[in-house]
Scaffold this motif. Structure first.
Motif, mmCIF file in Angstrom:
data_model
loop_
_atom_site.group_PDB
_atom_site.id
_atom_site.type_symbol
_atom_site.label_atom_id
_atom_site.label_comp_id
_atom_site.label_asym_id
_atom_site.label_seq_id
_atom_site.Cartn_x
_atom_site.Cartn_y
_atom_site.Cartn_z
ATOM 1 N N ALA A 293 0.837 -1.203 0.000
ATOM 2 C CA ALA A 293 0.000 0.000 0.000
ATOM 3 C C ALA A 293 0.874 1.256 0.000
ATOM 4 C CB ALA A 293 -0.929 -0.012 1.215
ATOM 5 N N VAL A 294 1.920 1.260 0.832
ATOM 6 C CA VAL A 294 2.827 2.408 0.887
ATOM 7 C C VAL A 294 3.533 2.587 -0.455
ATOM 8 C CG1 VAL A 294 4.966 3.254 1.944
ATOM 9 C CG2 VAL A 294 3.117 2.366 3.388
ATOM 10 N N ARG A 295 4.006 1.481 -1.053
ATOM 11 C CA ARG A 295 4.671 1.573 -2.369
ATOM 12 C C ARG A 295 3.737 2.151 -3.438
ATOM 13 N NH1 ARG A 295 7.696 -2.919 -0.721
ATOM 14 N NH2 ARG A 295 6.213 -4.474 -1.399
ATOM 15 N N GLN A 296 2.448 1.889 -3.292
ATOM 16 C CA GLN A 296 1.466 2.388 -4.251
ATOM 17 C C GLN A 296 1.003 3.808 -3.931
ATOM 18 O OE1 GLN A 296 0.647 0.772 -7.093
ATOM 19 N NE2 GLN A 296 2.189 -0.698 -6.439
ATOM 20 N N GLY A 297 1.564 4.396 -2.886
ATOM 21 C CA GLY A 297 1.222 5.767 -2.535
ATOM 22 C C GLY A 297 -0.057 5.916 -1.721
ATOM 23 N N VAL A 298 -0.554 4.826 -1.164
ATOM 24 C CA VAL A 298 -1.756 4.897 -0.334
ATOM 25 C C VAL A 298 -1.401 5.598 0.969
ATOM 26 C CG1 VAL A 298 -3.488 3.557 0.915
ATOM 27 C CG2 VAL A 298 -2.713 2.796 -1.339
ATOM 28 N N ARG A 299 -2.173 6.615 1.297
ATOM 29 C CA ARG A 299 -1.963 7.353 2.545
ATOM 30 C C ARG A 299 -2.971 6.844 3.575
ATOM 31 N NH1 ARG A 299 -2.785 13.105 0.573
ATOM 32 N NH2 ARG A 299 -3.012 13.419 2.807
ATOM 33 N N PHE A 300 -2.507 6.657 4.788
ATOM 34 C CA PHE A 300 -3.395 6.214 5.863
ATOM 35 C C PHE A 300 -2.868 6.767 7.180
ATOM 36 C CE2 PHE A 300 -0.265 2.956 4.974
ATOM 37 C CZ PHE A 300 0.227 2.591 6.219
ATOM 38 N N ASP A 301 -3.777 6.957 8.111
ATOM 39 C CA ASP A 301 -3.363 7.496 9.402
ATOM 40 C C ASP A 301 -3.586 6.523 10.554
ATOM 41 O OD1 ASP A 301 -6.102 7.656 9.466
ATOM 42 O OD2 ASP A 301 -6.189 9.803 9.715
ATOM 43 N N ILE A 302 -4.214 5.390 10.291
ATOM 44 C CA ILE A 302 -4.427 4.354 11.299
ATOM 45 C C ILE A 302 -4.499 3.011 10.591
ATOM 46 C CG2 ILE A 302 -6.948 4.519 11.249
ATOM 47 C CD1 ILE A 302 -6.858 4.171 14.363
ATOM 48 N N ILE A 303 -4.111 1.970 11.301
ATOM 49 C CA ILE A 303 -4.182 0.620 10.761
ATOM 50 C C ILE A 303 -5.238 -0.138 11.549
ATOM 51 C CG2 ILE A 303 -2.953 -1.570 10.499
ATOM 52 C CD1 ILE A 303 -0.361 0.111 10.190
ATOM 53 N N GLY A 304 -6.239 -0.645 10.866
ATOM 54 C CA GLY A 304 -7.293 -1.433 11.497
ATOM 55 C C GLY A 304 -7.251 -2.864 11.012
ATOM 56 N N LEU A 305 -7.311 -3.800 11.949
ATOM 57 C CA LEU A 305 -7.266 -5.218 11.617
ATOM 58 C C LEU A 305 -8.413 -5.963 12.290
ATOM 59 C CD1 LEU A 305 -3.489 -5.879 12.326
ATOM 60 C CD2 LEU A 305 -4.536 -5.515 10.097
ATOM 61 N N SER A 306 -8.863 -7.008 11.645
ATOM 62 C CA SER A 306 -9.781 -7.951 12.280
ATOM 63 C C SER A 306 -8.957 -8.937 13.082
ATOM 64 C CB SER A 306 -10.565 -8.727 11.229
ATOM 65 O OG SER A 306 -11.386 -7.879 10.486
ATOM 66 N N TYR A 307 -9.555 -9.472 14.147
ATOM 67 C CA TYR A 307 -8.903 -10.554 14.870
ATOM 68 C C TYR A 307 -9.940 -11.552 15.370
ATOM 69 C CZ TYR A 307 -6.508 -13.470 18.145
ATOM 70 O OH TYR A 307 -6.033 -14.578 18.799
ATOM 71 N N TYR A 308 -9.875 -12.748 14.788
ATOM 72 C CA TYR A 308 -10.664 -13.891 15.218
ATOM 73 C C TYR A 308 -9.682 -15.051 15.351
ATOM 74 C CZ TYR A 308 -14.600 -11.058 13.784
ATOM 75 O OH TYR A 308 -15.512 -10.044 13.664
ATOM 76 N N PRO A 309 -9.527 -15.618 16.544
ATOM 77 C CA PRO A 309 -8.489 -16.636 16.723
ATOM 78 C C PRO A 309 -8.633 -17.847 15.810
ATOM 79 C CG PRO A 309 -9.914 -16.480 18.669
ATOM 80 C CD PRO A 309 -10.287 -15.365 17.752
ATOM 81 N N GLU A 310 -9.836 -18.189 15.398
ATOM 82 C CA GLU A 310 -9.996 -19.355 14.523
ATOM 83 C C GLU A 310 -9.374 -19.129 13.148
ATOM 84 O OE1 GLU A 310 -14.011 -20.056 12.657
ATOM 85 O OE2 GLU A 310 -14.597 -18.554 14.124
ATOM 86 N N TRP A 311 -9.235 -17.880 12.746
ATOM 87 C CA TRP A 311 -8.673 -17.555 11.429
ATOM 88 C C TRP A 311 -7.302 -16.898 11.507
ATOM 89 C CZ3 TRP A 311 -13.827 -14.760 10.508
ATOM 90 C CH2 TRP A 311 -14.806 -15.680 10.129
ATOM 91 N N HIS A 312 -7.050 -16.119 12.558
ATOM 92 C CA HIS A 312 -5.872 -15.259 12.590
ATOM 93 C C HIS A 312 -4.792 -15.693 13.565
ATOM 94 C CE1 HIS A 312 -9.202 -12.456 11.225
ATOM 95 N NE2 HIS A 312 -8.442 -12.663 10.164
ATOM 96 N N GLY A 313 -4.965 -16.822 14.217
ATOM 97 C CA GLY A 313 -3.912 -17.330 15.082
ATOM 98 C C GLY A 313 -4.098 -16.980 16.547
ATOM 99 N N SER A 314 -3.026 -17.157 17.274
ATOM 100 C CA SER A 314 -3.060 -17.008 18.725
ATOM 101 C C SER A 314 -3.029 -15.542 19.153
ATOM 102 C CB SER A 314 -1.853 -17.727 19.331
ATOM 103 O OG SER A 314 -0.664 -17.021 18.981
ATOM 104 N N LEU A 315 -3.234 -15.332 20.430
ATOM 105 C CA LEU A 315 -3.098 -13.984 20.984
ATOM 106 C C LEU A 315 -1.662 -13.488 20.851
ATOM 107 C CD1 LEU A 315 -5.416 -14.428 24.060
ATOM 108 C CD2 LEU A 315 -5.771 -12.794 22.193
#
Length: 141
Positions: free
Chosen positions: A8-30
């Motif tokens: 995203a940064v290489r493509q010039g996308v500007r952002f001011d916060i990073i938001g992620l989903s977190y579900y342990p069944e899909w995204h791993g451990s704590l």
């Protein structure tokens, strides 16, 4: 996540916060969540937000055999899980842990209406009473 945001940064996308989903069944451990949030915050210098998280307070057949469910499927287990997620966000270095948002807290069973995962991840029980996990969100980081 690094691959995505680096591109995203290489493509010039500007952002001011990073938001992620977190579900342990899909995204791993704590531990995986902690590592991901800390790494993203350090590399990009932006606040990180768990923008979507949920955990069951009761059984639903959806949960049979699912990985990553380290806490009991009980009101107390749901609360403990959410406290751990909150703690991970609060410990992101540099004060860059921006908070968390609970996914679909109102998804309770109602006669004639299909609730998401049988209402198992709601923050209300089957009678509409607030569950203990909601207290974790009252003063979220």
């Amino acid at each position: 996540s690094l691959w995505f945001f680096r591109n995203a940064v290489r493509q010039g996308v500007r952002f001011d916060i990073i938001g992620l989903s977190y579900y342990p069944e899909w995204h791993g451990s704590l531990s995986d969540l902690s590592s991901t949030l800390n790494t993203l915050a350090a590399e990009f210098g932006r606040p990180v937000l768990v923008a979507e998280v949920a955990y069951p307070w009761k059984h639903d057949t959806h949960w049979d055999g699912r990985p990553g469910l380290a806490f009991p499927l009980t009101p107390a287990g749901q609360e403990s899980f959410l406290r751990e997620v909150r703690s991970i966000v609060e410990r992101v270095p540099g004060g860059l842990g921006a908070g968390l948002v609970y996914w679909h807290p109102e998804s309770i069973q109602a006669r004639g209406v299909q609730a998401w995962l049988g209402g198992s991840c709601a923050l209300f029980d089957d009678q509409g009473r607030l569950l203990p996990a909601a207290s974790v969100l009252r003063s979220s980081p």
